[in-house]
Write an enzyme that holds these catalytic residues in place. Structure first.
Site, PDB file in Angstrom:
ATOM      1  N   LYS A 184      39.947  71.035  64.665  1.00  0.00           N
ATOM      2  CA  LYS A 184      39.894  69.518  64.324  1.00  0.00           C
ATOM      3  C   LYS A 184      39.667  68.908  65.682  1.00  0.00           C
ATOM      4  O   LYS A 184      40.439  68.524  66.360  1.00  0.00           O
ATOM      5  CB  LYS A 184      41.218  68.998  63.717  1.00  0.00           C
ATOM      6  CG  LYS A 184      41.008  67.829  62.695  1.00  0.00           C
ATOM      7  CD  LYS A 184      40.610  66.636  63.666  1.00  0.00           C
ATOM      8  CE  LYS A 184      41.307  65.664  64.340  1.00  0.00           C
ATOM      9  NZ  LYS A 184      40.962  64.358  65.082  1.00  0.00           N
ATOM     10  N   GLU A 259      49.360  70.268  75.694  1.00  0.00           N
ATOM     11  CA  GLU A 259      48.906  69.628  76.924  1.00  0.00           C
ATOM     12  C   GLU A 259      48.800  68.078  76.774  1.00  0.00           C
ATOM     13  O   GLU A 259      47.804  67.947  76.267  1.00  0.00           O
ATOM     14  CB  GLU A 259      47.918  70.280  77.737  1.00  0.00           C
ATOM     15  CG  GLU A 259      47.813  70.115  79.183  1.00  0.00           C
ATOM     16  CD  GLU A 259      46.522  68.702  79.387  1.00  0.00           C
ATOM     17  OE1 GLU A 259      47.083  67.634  79.590  1.00  0.00           O
ATOM     18  OE2 GLU A 259      45.286  69.105  79.362  1.00  0.00           O
ATOM     19  N   CYS A 293      43.049  64.003  82.429  1.00  0.00           N
ATOM     20  CA  CYS A 293      44.650  64.288  82.202  1.00  0.00           C
ATOM     21  C   CYS A 293      45.144  64.709  83.728  1.00  0.00           C
ATOM     22  O   CYS A 293      46.102  64.022  83.901  1.00  0.00           O
ATOM     23  CB  CYS A 293      44.929  65.460  81.229  1.00  0.00           C
ATOM     24  SG  CYS A 293      44.184  66.761  81.517  1.00  0.00           S
ATOM     25  N   GLU A 391      49.836  55.778  81.818  1.00  0.00           N
ATOM     26  CA  GLU A 391      48.614  56.357  81.753  1.00  0.00           C
ATOM     27  C   GLU A 391      47.738  55.502  81.399  1.00  0.00           C
ATOM     28  O   GLU A 391      47.633  54.815  80.261  1.00  0.00           O
ATOM     29  CB  GLU A 391      48.616  57.703  80.998  1.00  0.00           C
ATOM     30  CG  GLU A 391      47.347  58.542  80.995  1.00  0.00           C
ATOM     31  CD  GLU A 391      47.262  59.735  80.427  1.00  0.00           C
ATOM     32  OE1 GLU A 391      46.877  60.638  80.908  1.00  0.00           O
ATOM     33  OE2 GLU A 391      47.811  59.661  79.159  1.00  0.00           O
TER      34      GLU A 391
END
Length: 498
Positions: A184, A259, A293, A391
Site C-alpha cells: 500500500k 520505522e 527521517c 519533526e
C-alpha cells in the site's frame, strides 16, 4: 523560473494490481494525485477500500499456500531478484524522471534513489543464497538445528519520501525470504509504485506474489493492518500513525516493524573539522528537500565555534539552489503536497517567534507558486521550542549552542525521538563514549548518513519498533523453527510406571 518539464507518456489514471491483473476499485472510487510544482491534478488513482484489500490478500494468500514461490530454492528466487535489479538499473533514468515529477525530489537525488532500489534487491538476493542457519550439537546425544520458513502475506505500507527506494527496501527481503506481499504505497506519490508490476512480470515473479492496492491510509492501509490473513506489517511513516497501527495490530498479535519519525541531532564540538561538518550538516537537512527521517534537523554547536559556525552555515544555506525538480542543477525542489507545504510553513512562522532567523524563512525568490520553501535556518533555539522538539520534515534547521559535554548530551537526548545522530569531533575517546550515550538507533561519527546495507536500521523511543537491514530483515520476514533430534538413548523421566 524555467518551463516545467513534463515526462513523456505520463498516465492519467493508475489502477490496483491484484492477482497478476490491473483492476479498478470495486466501487470505482478514485483520488487525485497532484503535481507538486503546480498543485494541479495530473492523474487519478484507484482508491482502495477494505473490499479491494480483501481481494489482494486472497490473491497473495493463494500464491503463498499453493504457488511455487515459497517452495523455490533460495538460488531460484535469487535469480529472479537479480533480474528485477537489472531491469530497475536499466530504467533508472525513467524511474528518476517519474519519481521527481511525482514527489518534487531533485532529479539527481531521485536517480541515486533508483539505483539504490536496484542494490536493495541485489543485496537480499545474495544474502538468501549465503544464508546459514544455526546448528547445535551435543555429541552422541542430541542434534538441534534451526529451520527458517517464510511467514505468509506481508503487508507493506510505505511513505511518500523516496517512495520507490523505500518500497524496494521492504519488497527485497519480503520476497527473498519466500513471502508474498500486498503493498500500500503513500497516496501522495503512487506513480513510481505502479511500475513494480511490469518490472516483476518481466523478471518472472509468479502471479499473485506481488499485489498493490492504492488508497488512503485510513481506508486501504487500515484494512491491511486489520486483515486477519496478514501476519506481518512493515510500516515507514509518522510516529502518530505508527501508534494507530500498533493498536490496530494488537488484537491479531501481528509481527510489526516500524520505522517512524525523527528529530536527529548533529553535535559539533569545537575541535571538529568545521568545513566538513558544515558541508555534512547542510546536506543532512536540505537533501531530499528535508523530507527525510534521518535528517539532522537539530544542530548543537560548542560555544567557542558557535558564532563562526552559524555565520558560515547561514551563508552556505542561502546559496543552496532551489529549482525545478527536473533540473539537474537543483539541490532543493518542491515539497510533495500543498498539505505538507502548509505544515512546514506553519513551523517556519512558529520558529520566527522561537529563534533567530538567519536564512530563508519563506518562499524563495522567483517561485510564486508551487510547494517551494527556501532553505531556512534558525539560530539560538531553546530546547523547549517547538522547532527543536517536533519533526518538521522540510528544509528547516534549528541551531543551539552548548558549553559542556553533559549539556550537549542532555540536549541531544531531550526529545521524544531517537532515530539517528551525528557527532563531529577529532577526539577519538569522546566520539565513541558520546555516541554510546546518545539515545539513537544509529550514530554517524564524522560522517554523513553513509550506510552499509548489512547494518541494522531502526530507532528507539518514538522513532520506531524493531530493526531492518541485513539479517534483521531476514529475521523479521521468517519464522525460526527449532528442530531437536535425540541421537543416543532417549532420555525420558518415567511417569506412572510404579
Amino acid at each position: 523560473m524555467t518551463t516545467r518539464h513534463i515526462p513523456a507518456d505520463l498516465p492519467d489514471h493508475i489502477q490496483h494490481y491484484i492477482g497478476g491483473r490491473f483492476v479498478d476499485s470495486i466501487d470505482g472510487d478514485t483520488f487525485d494525485v497532484l503535481d507538486p510544482v503546480t498543485n494541479e491534478t495530473y492523474l487519478r488513482a484507484a482508491a482502495g477500500k477494505a473490499s479491494d484489500i480483501d481481494l489482494a490478500v486472497a490473491a497473495a494468500r493463494e500464491a503463498f499456500v499453493n504457488g511455487p514461490w515459497p517452495r523455490m530454492l533460495p538460488r531460484e528466487r535469487a535469480r529472479i531478484l537479480h533480474r528485477i535489479a537489472d531491469i530497475v538499473e536499466s530504467r533508472d533514468a525513467r524511474l528518476a524522471e517519474l519519481e521527481s515529477f511525482d514527489s518534487g525530489l531533485p532529479i539527481t537525488q531521485a536517480l541515486g534513489q533508483a539505483r539504490r532500489a536496484a542494490e536493495n534487491f541485489r543485496f537480499f538476493a545474495d544474502l538468501i543464497v549465503a544464508q546459514a542457519d544455526d546448528a547445535f550439537k551435543v555429541p552422541g546425544r542430541q542434534m538441534n538445528y534451526v529451520n527458517r520458513k517464510p511467514i505468509g502475506v506481508a503487508g507493506l505500507i510505505t511513505p511518500w519520501n523516496t517512495p520507490f527506494m523505500l518500497e524496494s527496501w521492504k519488497l527485497g527481503p519480503a520476497l527473498a525470504t519466500g513471502n508474498t506481499v500486498v503493498l500500500k504505497p503513500a497516496e501522495f506519490t503512487p506513480l513510481s509504485a505502479s511500475l513494480w508490476a511490469g518490472i516483476f512480470e518481466e523478471a518472472g515473479l509468479p502471479e499473485g506474489v506481488f499485489n498493490l492496492v492504492n488508497g488512503l491510509g485510513e481506508e486501504a492501509g487500515d484494512a491491511l493492518v486489520k486483515h486477519p490473513d496478514v501476519p506481518l506489517i512493515s510500516f515507514t511513516g509518522e510516529s502518530r500513525t505508527g501508534q494507530i497501527i500498533f493498536a490496530n495490530a494488537a488484537p491479531f498479535l501481528k509481527g510489526l516493524s516500524m520505522e517512524l519519525g525523527g528529530k536527529s541531532p548533529a553535535i559539533v564540538f569545537a575541535d571538529a573539522d568545521l568545513e566538513a561538518a558544515i558541508d555534512a550538516t547542510i546536506f543532512g537537512v536540505f537533501s531530499l528537500n528535508g523530507e527525510r527521517c534521518t535528517a539532522g534537523s537539530r544542530i548543537l554547536v560548542e560555544r567557542p565555534v558557535y558564532d563562526e559556525f552559524v555565520e558560515r552555515y547561514a551563508e552556505q544555506a542561502k546559496r543552496v539552489v532551489v529549482g525545478d525538480p527536473q533540473d539537474p542543477t537543483t539541490e532543493v525542489g518542491a515539497l510533495v503536497h500543498p498539505e505538507h507545504y502548509e505544515k512546514v510553513m506553519g513551523y517556519v512562522e512558529i520558529g520566527k517567534g522561537e529563534g533567530r532567523l538567519v536564512a530563508g524563512g519563506g518562499r524563495p525568490e522567483g517561485f510564486p507558486t508551487g510547494n517551494y520553501v527556501a532553505p531556512t535556518v534558525f539560530a539560538d533555539v531553546p530546547k523547549d521550542a517547538r522547532i527543536f522538539q517536533e519533526e518538521i520534515f522540510g528544509p528547516v534547521v534549528a541551531i543551539t549552542p552548548f558549553d559542556t559535554e553533559e549539556e550537549a548530551l542532555e540536549l541531544a537526548n531531550g526529545v521524544r525521538y531517537g532515530l539517528a545522530a551525528y557527532v563531529w569531533t577529532n577526539d577519538l575517546k569522546r566520539s565513541h563514549n558520546f555516541a554510546q550515550a546518545i539515545e539513537a538507533g544509529m550514530v554517524w561519527l564524522n560522517s554523513n548518513n553513509v550506510r552499509d546495507l548489512r547494518t541494522p536500521f531502526g530507532g528507539v523511543k518514538a522513532s520506531g519498533l524493531g530493526h531492518e537491514g541485513g539479517y534483521r530483515s531476514i529475521d523479521f520476514y521468517t519464522d525460526q523453527q527449532a528442530v531437536h533430534i535425540t541421537l543416543g538413548k532417549v532420555h525420558n523421566p518415567s511417569f506412572g510406571k510404579n
